[in-house]
Scaffold this motif. Structure first.
Motif, mmCIF file in Angstrom:
data_model
loop_
_atom_site.group_PDB
_atom_site.id
_atom_site.type_symbol
_atom_site.label_atom_id
_atom_site.label_comp_id
_atom_site.label_asym_id
_atom_site.label_seq_id
_atom_site.Cartn_x
_atom_site.Cartn_y
_atom_site.Cartn_z
ATOM 1 N N ARG A 209 0.825 -1.214 0.000
ATOM 2 C CA ARG A 209 0.000 0.000 0.000
ATOM 3 C C ARG A 209 0.862 1.267 0.000
ATOM 4 O O ARG A 209 0.377 2.342 -0.331
ATOM 5 N N THR A 210 2.133 1.137 0.379
ATOM 6 C CA THR A 210 3.048 2.277 0.342
ATOM 7 C C THR A 210 3.538 2.531 -1.079
ATOM 8 O O THR A 210 4.114 3.575 -1.358
ATOM 9 N N ALA A 211 3.268 1.579 -1.976
ATOM 10 C CA ALA A 211 3.878 1.568 -3.305
ATOM 11 C C ALA A 211 3.640 2.850 -4.097
ATOM 12 O O ALA A 211 2.557 3.085 -4.605
ATOM 13 N N THR A 212 4.683 3.658 -4.169
ATOM 14 C CA THR A 212 4.676 4.824 -5.045
ATOM 15 C C THR A 212 5.629 4.599 -6.218
ATOM 16 O O THR A 212 5.695 5.408 -7.124
ATOM 17 N N ASP A 213 6.377 3.506 -6.186
ATOM 18 C CA ASP A 213 7.208 3.087 -7.309
ATOM 19 C C ASP A 213 7.392 1.573 -7.216
ATOM 20 O O ASP A 213 7.122 0.968 -6.178
ATOM 21 N N SER A 262 -2.669 13.627 4.806
ATOM 22 C CA SER A 262 -1.818 14.043 3.700
ATOM 23 C C SER A 262 -2.121 13.215 2.453
ATOM 24 O O SER A 262 -2.750 12.152 2.518
ATOM 25 N N ASP A 263 -1.657 13.695 1.306
ATOM 26 C CA ASP A 263 -1.867 12.973 0.053
ATOM 27 C C ASP A 263 -1.267 11.575 0.127
ATOM 28 O O ASP A 263 -1.834 10.620 -0.418
ATOM 29 N N PHE A 264 -0.118 11.446 0.790
ATOM 30 C CA PHE A 264 0.535 10.142 0.895
ATOM 31 C C PHE A 264 -0.311 9.172 1.710
ATOM 32 O O PHE A 264 -0.488 8.005 1.334
ATOM 33 N N TRP A 265 -0.866 9.643 2.846
ATOM 34 C CA TRP A 265 -1.722 8.787 3.654
ATOM 35 C C TRP A 265 -2.993 8.430 2.895
ATOM 36 O O TRP A 265 -3.481 7.294 2.967
ATOM 37 N N GLN A 266 -3.548 9.374 2.148
ATOM 38 C CA GLN A 266 -4.741 9.084 1.358
ATOM 39 C C GLN A 266 -4.428 8.037 0.286
ATOM 40 O O GLN A 266 -5.257 7.165 -0.003
ATOM 41 N N HIS A 267 -3.228 8.126 -0.291
ATOM 42 C CA HIS A 267 -2.799 7.115 -1.265
ATOM 43 C C HIS A 267 -2.764 5.735 -0.617
ATOM 44 O O HIS A 267 -3.283 4.753 -1.180
ATOM 45 N N ILE A 269 -4.347 4.663 2.024
ATOM 46 C CA ILE A 269 -5.707 4.237 2.361
ATOM 47 C C ILE A 269 -6.409 3.686 1.127
ATOM 48 O O ILE A 269 -7.046 2.620 1.169
ATOM 49 N N ARG A 270 -6.266 4.384 0.014
ATOM 50 C CA ARG A 270 -6.905 3.912 -1.222
ATOM 51 C C ARG A 270 -6.333 2.561 -1.657
ATOM 52 O O ARG A 270 -7.070 1.685 -2.137
ATOM 53 N N GLU A 271 -5.023 2.375 -1.510
ATOM 54 C CA GLU A 271 -4.396 1.115 -1.896
ATOM 55 C C GLU A 271 -4.901 -0.035 -1.029
ATOM 56 O O GLU A 271 -5.175 -1.136 -1.522
ATOM 57 N N ALA A 272 -5.022 0.210 0.272
ATOM 58 C CA ALA A 272 -5.523 -0.827 1.181
ATOM 59 C C ALA A 272 -6.976 -1.158 0.862
ATOM 60 O O ALA A 272 -7.381 -2.333 0.849
ATOM 61 N N GLU A 273 -7.769 -0.135 0.609
ATOM 62 C CA GLU A 273 -9.174 -0.355 0.274
ATOM 63 C C GLU A 273 -9.311 -1.114 -1.048
ATOM 64 O O GLU A 273 -10.188 -1.973 -1.199
#
Length: 283
Positions: A209-213, A262-267, A269-273
């Protein structure tokens, strides 16, 4: 160490805790961890709980920073100079990365192998976990999560739990430190027992879920592969525990206004969902 502190340097100032580098008159360096006032109010025994776990693990030869002392304001422990695993990993070549990954998986495996049979535990881990998650969801009206909660509750009856293990509950490469000899140390551990597969699922899902790359995804997959080499039976019911970990994380972080995150936390959350939605779609 006494009170012969000559210099204090703040290293991390998070919402839960503050980490400071302490330089003593004898030339030794230590780390002091203080918790925020909000954490003290909600968990007034948190210093003692973390200290007791640190001493327990250190006395059994598990790789944690050496405990130095505890006082009313925080915990003092060994200073690990090189930094967090993720920072060291990112600067390493391919061979060194794989060696660090093997140590990272082994560090969690070693935690799970510690004998906790003499430590009382009431109930069944999965049932306890789901009950706590349900309480949070109902309290904060996180209605979007009832469907996945119901699915996990339904499936839990068919989950054959493993013997209780000492679990970390927040294992990831920022909660593991590396010294200058590439020895790894686990940090931020409390006295917690449970099914070790929850830890494996949590560690895997955290990086996904942390995956930004792509490197985050590769790290997650590589970790799981290395852990399964040590304990192949961790793959039994793994999808269940991965989604249990995702839901628990969401229940921990979602209370409060979405817009405040923050945008990172929202990212994340969306990945986990999204991962949970895929799991629901598989029925």
């Amino acid at each position: 160490m006494g009170n012969n502190i000559v210099k204090t340097t703040k290293l991390i100032d998070g919402w839960q805790s503050e980490i400071c580098l302490i330089e003593a008159a004898d030339g030794q360096c230590y780390v002091r961890k203080n918790y925020s006032e909000a954490v003290y109010i909600s968990s007034p025994t948190i210093i003692s709980e973390e200290w007791d776990a640190l001493v327990f693990l250190h006395d059994r030869g598990y790789s944690v920073p050496t405990p130095v002392r505890k006082d009313a304001n925080g915990i003092y422990m060994q200073y690990i100079e090189n930094g967090a695993l993720w920072e060291v990993y990112g600067k390493s070549d391919k061979t060194s990365k794989q060696e660090l990954m093997q140590k990272y998986a082994k560090l969690l495996y070693d935690l799970h192998e510690i004998d906790v049979s003499s430590i009382p535990y009431n109930g069944r881990f999965v049932e306890n976990e789901l009950a706590e998650i349900r309480n949070i969801i109902e309290k904060h009206k996180l209605n979007d999560y009832f469907e996945i909660l119901h699915k996990l509750e339904s499936e839990s009856a068919n989950i054959a739990e493993q013997p209780l293990a000492f679990i970390h509950r927040d294992y990831h490469p920022w909660n593991v430190l590396v010294d200058t000899n590439d020895k790894l140390y686990a940090i931020d551990i409390f006295f917690t027992q449970g099914d070790y597969r929850f830890d494996v699922g949590w560690a895997y899902a955290h990086m996904k879920r942390t995956a930004t790359d792509p490197e985050f995804v590769e790290f997650a997959e590589n970790f799981l592969s290395e852990y399964l080499k040590l304990k192949p039976e961790a793959n039994v019911d793994f999808e269940f525990f991965k989604q249990l970990a995702n839901l628990r994380w969401l229940a921990n972080v979602r209370p409060g206004e979405w817009s405040e995150k923050s945008d990172f936390w929202q990212h994340m959350i969306r990945e986990a969902e999204s991962a949970m939605s895929s799991y629901l779609g598989g029925t």
